[in-house]
Design a protein around this motif. Structure first.
Motif, mmCIF file in Angstrom:
data_model
loop_
_atom_site.group_PDB
_atom_site.id
_atom_site.type_symbol
_atom_site.label_atom_id
_atom_site.label_comp_id
_atom_site.label_asym_id
_atom_site.label_seq_id
_atom_site.Cartn_x
_atom_site.Cartn_y
_atom_site.Cartn_z
ATOM 1 N N MET A 41 44.584 25.723 -6.102
ATOM 2 C CA MET A 41 44.655 26.369 -7.411
ATOM 3 C C MET A 41 44.423 25.330 -8.508
ATOM 4 S SD MET A 41 47.870 28.513 -8.914
ATOM 5 C CE MET A 41 47.740 29.460 -10.412
ATOM 6 N N CYS A 56 40.320 48.395 -11.231
ATOM 7 C CA CYS A 56 41.684 48.622 -11.750
ATOM 8 C C CYS A 56 41.657 49.234 -13.156
ATOM 9 C CB CYS A 56 42.459 47.312 -11.815
ATOM 10 S SG CYS A 56 42.581 46.484 -10.233
ATOM 11 N N ARG A 91 43.337 52.765 -13.128
ATOM 12 C CA ARG A 91 44.704 52.825 -13.655
ATOM 13 C C ARG A 91 44.744 52.825 -15.177
ATOM 14 N NH1 ARG A 91 46.045 50.450 -8.942
ATOM 15 N NH2 ARG A 91 45.308 48.361 -9.408
ATOM 16 N N SER A 137 44.045 55.997 -9.091
ATOM 17 C CA SER A 137 45.058 55.225 -9.825
ATOM 18 C C SER A 137 45.828 54.263 -8.920
ATOM 19 C CB SER A 137 46.016 56.167 -10.556
ATOM 20 O OG SER A 137 46.601 57.030 -9.623
ATOM 21 N N PHE A 138 45.648 54.392 -7.608
ATOM 22 C CA PHE A 138 46.303 53.450 -6.688
ATOM 23 C C PHE A 138 45.296 52.494 -6.049
ATOM 24 C CE2 PHE A 138 49.495 56.688 -7.158
ATOM 25 C CZ PHE A 138 50.636 55.908 -7.343
ATOM 26 N N THR A 139 44.192 52.277 -6.745
ATOM 27 C CA THR A 139 43.168 51.388 -6.197
ATOM 28 C C THR A 139 43.713 49.979 -5.997
ATOM 29 O OG1 THR A 139 40.900 50.618 -6.478
ATOM 30 C CG2 THR A 139 42.233 50.690 -8.474
ATOM 31 N N SER A 140 43.083 49.235 -5.083
ATOM 32 C CA SER A 140 43.486 47.846 -4.834
ATOM 33 C C SER A 140 42.510 46.921 -5.530
ATOM 34 C CB SER A 140 43.413 47.590 -3.336
ATOM 35 O OG SER A 140 44.655 47.260 -2.835
ATOM 36 N N CYS A 141 43.048 45.901 -6.153
ATOM 37 C CA CYS A 141 42.221 44.945 -6.900
ATOM 38 C C CYS A 141 41.306 44.178 -5.940
ATOM 39 C CB CYS A 141 43.146 43.973 -7.627
ATOM 40 S SG CYS A 141 42.287 42.763 -8.628
ATOM 41 N N GLY A 156 40.369 41.171 -6.458
ATOM 42 C CA GLY A 156 40.707 39.735 -6.527
ATOM 43 C C GLY A 156 39.850 38.970 -7.518
ATOM 44 N N PRO A 169 39.651 38.809 -10.785
ATOM 45 C CA PRO A 169 40.252 38.106 -11.928
ATOM 46 C C PRO A 169 40.832 36.732 -11.592
ATOM 47 C CG PRO A 169 40.897 40.413 -11.934
ATOM 48 C CD PRO A 169 40.173 40.176 -10.649
ATOM 49 N N ALA A 170 41.072 36.442 -10.305
ATOM 50 C CA ALA A 170 41.657 35.129 -9.958
ATOM 51 C C ALA A 170 40.587 34.074 -9.711
ATOM 52 C CB ALA A 170 42.542 35.265 -8.721
ATOM 53 N N LEU A 201 42.341 32.083 -3.452
ATOM 54 C CA LEU A 201 43.179 33.279 -3.526
ATOM 55 C C LEU A 201 42.307 34.522 -3.699
ATOM 56 C CD1 LEU A 201 46.022 34.578 -3.935
ATOM 57 C CD2 LEU A 201 45.714 34.175 -6.378
ATOM 58 N N ILE A 216 42.025 37.921 -1.179
ATOM 59 C CA ILE A 216 42.275 39.299 -1.615
ATOM 60 C C ILE A 216 41.038 40.173 -1.384
ATOM 61 C CG2 ILE A 216 42.819 40.738 -3.642
ATOM 62 C CD1 ILE A 216 44.499 38.304 -4.628
ATOM 63 N N LYS A 264 40.504 41.375 2.271
ATOM 64 C CA LYS A 264 41.365 42.498 2.666
ATOM 65 C C LYS A 264 40.805 43.812 2.132
ATOM 66 C CE LYS A 264 45.816 40.723 2.376
ATOM 67 N NZ LYS A 264 46.942 40.704 1.507
ATOM 68 N N LEU A 302 46.697 39.088 -11.144
ATOM 69 C CA LEU A 302 45.354 39.606 -11.418
ATOM 70 C C LEU A 302 45.354 40.578 -12.592
ATOM 71 C CD1 LEU A 302 45.056 40.470 -7.673
ATOM 72 C CD2 LEU A 302 43.722 38.645 -8.728
ATOM 73 N N LEU A 317 49.012 47.360 -10.583
ATOM 74 C CA LEU A 317 49.560 48.180 -9.495
ATOM 75 C C LEU A 317 51.095 48.189 -9.524
ATOM 76 C CD1 LEU A 317 48.564 49.928 -7.199
ATOM 77 C CD2 LEU A 317 48.423 47.912 -5.747
#
Ligand code: SF4
Ligand code: SF4
Lengths: 310, 100
Positions: free
Chosen positions: A1, A213, A217, A244-248, A250, A252-253, A260, A264, A267, B67, B71
Motif C-alpha cells: 500500500m 456502486c 446504490r 442496490s446490493f452490487t459488489s464493488c 475494487g 477506487p483502491a 488490494l 477485490i 472475486k 472503496l 455497501l
C-alpha cells in the motif's frame, strides 16, 4: 500500500496545475470528438467529465504503481515534486498506447450515436467539458475538491448551461449530489442511459450486468439499463450481488493499493462469470479494472450501439 | 491503553457524518465489506464512539483502503452510515496533515 498522503499530494498538485488528476494537458486527453463533430447546439450539454478518456492513463500508471508497491521505491513518491513520468504529465501520456485511447474514445462516440438515434436534443462543447474532481472528494481532500468544483461550476454557469447529460456514475454523482451540496451549484443532470429510447426485436442475447456502486446504490438507477437492454431484445441474467446490493469492482483502491484492488476485482469477476453470459459494465473505472484483471467485458454503450447498427 | 478524547465527536462535526452514536457494534458492516479486513469498518466506528482519537490516527492508513462503495451504509441496521463516517475521517486526517 502506498502512503495515502503521497498519492493525495500528487493528485491534488496535478488538479491544481492542469485541472485533471494526471497532469496531462486537456487537448491530449480529450480528442474523442474531433472526427465525429457532435452537434454544437441543442437543449442539453453532453458532459463526459473526462472519465472514459482517463482510463488508458489509469491503466498505465496503475501498472507502474503495482510494480513498486511495498518496495523501497514506493517511499520515493513523497519526493515526487517533479512527478515520476509514469504517474503524471507528458511522460504518462507518452507511455500510454494509442490503441487503448482509441478503444475508450470509441465508447464516447457510440454514446453520441445512441443519443442521436434516440432523438435527444444535445450539444457538445469541449472547452466546457471538465473533470468533476470526484477523486479528490473520495480521497477526502475536501478543500481541493471544493476549489476545483467551484471552477468547473462557474465555467458552466457563465456559459449559461443548465442541463447536462452525463456518461458515467462518478461524474453523475458529483454533479447531481456533491455540486449542490458543497458549492451550491444546481444543474439538471441526467445520465445518458435514462435518455435512450431505442427498440429492436432482432436481439435474443443474454448478458450479465455489473452494476457500479454509484448507480446501484447512491443514485439507485439500476432498473434503467435493464429496461434499455430489454427494449433492445437483450435479457439480463443477474448475479446475487446486483442492483442496490452490487459488489464493488475494487477500482477506487487502485491508486493507493493496486494489490488490494486486484484481490477485490478477482472475486467480483468470479461471481460475474458464474452466469456464463457476457459481462457488461457501464462505468469507465469498473470497465478498466475488470478488463485489467483479464475479464472479457464490454461497455453498455458498445452493446447498445451494436444493436442500433445490427 | 487508548486515550479517550471526549471532545473528538465535536472535533469531527465539521468533517461530516456524526451518527456514530447510533452504532450498536453488531459487525454487519465488517461482514459485508469487500475488504474483509480486521473488523473494518466496525472497529473504526467503535473508536469514533469512544473518542479513541489516537487509535484512529494510528490506523489512519486503513481508512484509504475503503472503496467508498456504500455497501456497509446500505446494510447497517442502525442507520449509522459507516461508509460516510470513514469518508469524514479521511477528511479529518487530511485536514490534520495540512495543518501540521
Ligand atoms: S456501523 Fe452499523 S453495521 Fe456496523 S457495527 Fe455499527 S450498527 Fe453494525
Ligand atoms: S464503503 Fe468502505 S467500509 Fe463500507 S463496505 Fe465499502 S469498502 Fe467497506
Amino acid at each position: 500500500m502506498y502512503n495515502p498522503k503521497d498519492i493525495i499530494d500528487v493528485i491534488g498538485a496535478n488538479v491544481r496545475m492542469t485541472r485533471n488528476p494526471f497532469g496531462i494537458p486537456k487537448f491530449l486527453v480529450n480528442s474523442w470528438h474531433q472526427d465525429l463533430h457532435p452537434p454544437q447546439k441543442g437543449e442539453a450539454m453532453l458532459f463526459t467529465g473526462l472519465m472514459y478518456q482517463f482510463v488508458p492513463y489509469i491503466e498505465t500508471s496503475t501498472d507502474y504503481l503495482a510494480r513498486f508497491e511495498d518496495s523501497d521505491w514506493s517511499q520515493y513518491l513523497r519526493y515526487a515534486r517533479y512527478m515520476p513520468g509514469y504517474l503524471s504529465g507528458l511522460g504518462l501520456a507518452l507511455l500510454t498506447p494509442g490503441s487503448q485511447k482509441r478503444k475508450y474514445n470509441a465508447i464516447l462516440q457510440n454514446i453520441v450515436r445512441i443519443l442521436a438515434a434516440s432523438r435527444v436534443s444535445f450539444f457538445y462543447r469541449p472547452e466546457l467539458d471538465d473533470y468533476s474532481g470526484v477523486l479528490l472528494y473520495d480521497l477526502g481532500d475536501q478543500d481541493a475538491f471544493v476549489q476545483h468544483a467551484r471552477y468547473v461550476a462557474a465555467k458552466l454557469k457563465k456559459a449559461g448551461i443548465r442541463k447536462l447529460i452525463t456518461v458515467d456514475p462518478h461524474t453523475t454523482y458529483a454533479l447531481k449530489v456533491l455540486f449542490p451540496k458543497y458549492v451550491e451549484a444546481e444543474f439538471d443532470v441526467t445520465p445518458y442511459v435514462e435518455l435512450i429510447n431505442l427498440h429492436s426485436h432482432n436481439g435474443t442475447r443474454r448478458v450479465t450486468l455489473h452494476d457500479p456502486c454509484f448507480y446501484g446504490r447512491y443514485l439507485a438507477v439500476s432498473d434503467t439499463p435493464r429496461r434499455v437492454l430489454s427494449n433492445m431484445g437483450i435479457d439480463c441474467v443477474n448475479v446475487r450481488n446486483s442492483g442496490s446490493f452490487t459488489s464493488c469492482c475494487g477500482g477506487p483502491a487502485e491508486s493507493i493499493s493496486p494489490k488490494l484492488s486486484d484481490q477485490i476485482v478477482r472475486k467480483r469477476i468470479d461471481e460475474l462469470k458464474s452466469t456464463g453470459e457476457p459481462i457488461v459494465a457501464m462505468c469507465p473505472i469498473c470497465l478498466g479494472n475488470l478488463r485489467k484483471a483479464g475479464a472479457n467485458v464490454e461497455d453498455l454503450a458498445n452493446v447498445i450501439a451494436a444493436g442500433i447498427n445490427g | 491503553m487508548a486515550r479517550i478524547e471526549t471532545a473528538f465527536i465535536e472535533d469531527m462535526k465539521p468533517f461530516g457524518e456524526d451518527v456514530a452514536a447510533a452504532c450498536f457494534n453488531c459487525g454487519t458492516c465488517a461482514a459485508i465489506c469487500p475488504l474483509v479486513s480486521d473488523h473494518f469498518p466496525r472497529k473504526i466506528i467503535r473508536y469514533v464512539q469512544i473518542g479513541a482519537k489516537d487509535r484512529i490516527l494510528e490506523h489512519s492508513r486503513d481508512l484509504w483502503q475503503c472503496l467508498h462503495c456504500g455497501l456497509c451504509t446500505q446494510t447497517c441496521p442502525r442507520g449509522a452510515n459507516p461508509g460516510e463516517i470513514i469518508l469524514s475521517l479521511k477528511r479529518y486526517v487530511v485536514a490534520n496533515w495540512r495543518r501540521s
